[in-house]
Scaffold this active site. Structure first.
Site, short mmCIF file in Angstrom:
data_model
loop_
_atom_site.label_atom_id
_atom_site.label_comp_id
_atom_site.label_asym_id
_atom_site.label_seq_id
_atom_site.Cartn_x
_atom_site.Cartn_y
_atom_site.Cartn_z
N PHE A 58 1.23 -1.58 0.21
CA PHE A 58 -0.12 0.26 -0.06
C PHE A 58 0.96 1.34 -0.17
CE2 PHE A 58 -2.37 3.25 1.92
CZ PHE A 58 -4.14 2.84 1.37
N GLU A 59 2.42 1.19 0.59
CA GLU A 59 3.20 2.28 1.23
C GLU A 59 3.80 2.43 -0.41
OE1 GLU A 59 1.19 1.32 3.83
OE2 GLU A 59 2.88 0.06 3.09
N ALA A 81 4.56 -8.06 -2.80
CA ALA A 81 3.55 -9.40 -2.73
C ALA A 81 2.33 -9.30 -1.37
CB ALA A 81 4.20 -10.45 -2.25
N HIS A 89 -8.85 -7.29 2.75
CA HIS A 89 -8.47 -6.67 3.04
C HIS A 89 -7.26 -6.46 1.06
CE1 HIS A 89 -4.30 -3.98 4.49
NE2 HIS A 89 -3.61 -4.91 4.53
N ARG A 128 5.91 -17.40 -7.83
CA ARG A 128 6.07 -16.34 -9.38
C ARG A 128 7.88 -15.95 -8.24
NH1 ARG A 128 1.74 -18.23 -9.46
NH2 ARG A 128 0.40 -17.86 -10.90
#
Length: 156
Positions: A58-59, A81, A89, A128
């Site tokens: 988010f940052e 990730a 959320h 991944r």
């Protein structure tokens, strides 16, 4: 018809940073290693990269905005990730991180790639980050190298 595209050769005149989310670091650390490896494979020195750490995905847009506003960086590879859990959320974080990176990239007209995994399970994240599905950090850096060169071609 003239085709304009980037290539996979590091432009050593460009300053590149990696922004990495520390949350799920057991995955994101592997993405960073993949990005550094890709940078080296395409002619760059990974020691010349700057690594900017943020708490979570988010940052990332905030750090990207500050990094590009500083004028210090020509391009940024964003890594993280986000793993789905039992609450919504995941949806909020992944959507806002994606939109934020896109908006900041357009705001500054500088290339940034989105190597943030958005997966349903830890197993998918591990796949991944260097096992079955390759390393998405390496792919994000390769894409960034190509974009840097494409932007250079389009500016001429």
């Amino acid at each position: 018809m003239k085709i304009v595209e980037g290539n996979l050769s590091v432009d050593k005149s460009k300053k590149v940073a990696i922004i990495n989310a520390r949350f799920n670091h057991f995955i994101t650390d592997r993405l960073v290693e993949g990005a550094k490896d890709a940078y080296a494979r395409h002619g760059g020195n990974p020691e010349e990269l700057d690594l900017i750490l943020v708490p979570g995905a988010f940052e990332i847009p905030f750090a990207l905005d500050k990094a590009l506003a500083s004028g210090k960086y020509d391009a940024v590879c964003c890594l993280g990730a986000v793993i789905r859990g039992a609450t919504p959320h995941f949806d909020y974080v992944s959507a806002e991180a994606t939109k934020g990176v896109a908006n900041v990239t357009l705001k500054y007209g500088k290339p940034a790639t989105f190597g943030v995994l958005t997966v349903d399970s830890i197993e998918q994240a591990i796949e991944r980050a260097g096992t079955k599905a390759g390393n998405k950090g390496a792919e994000a850096m390769a894409g960034l190298i190509e974009l840097i060169n494409l932007y250079g071609s389009l500016e001429k």
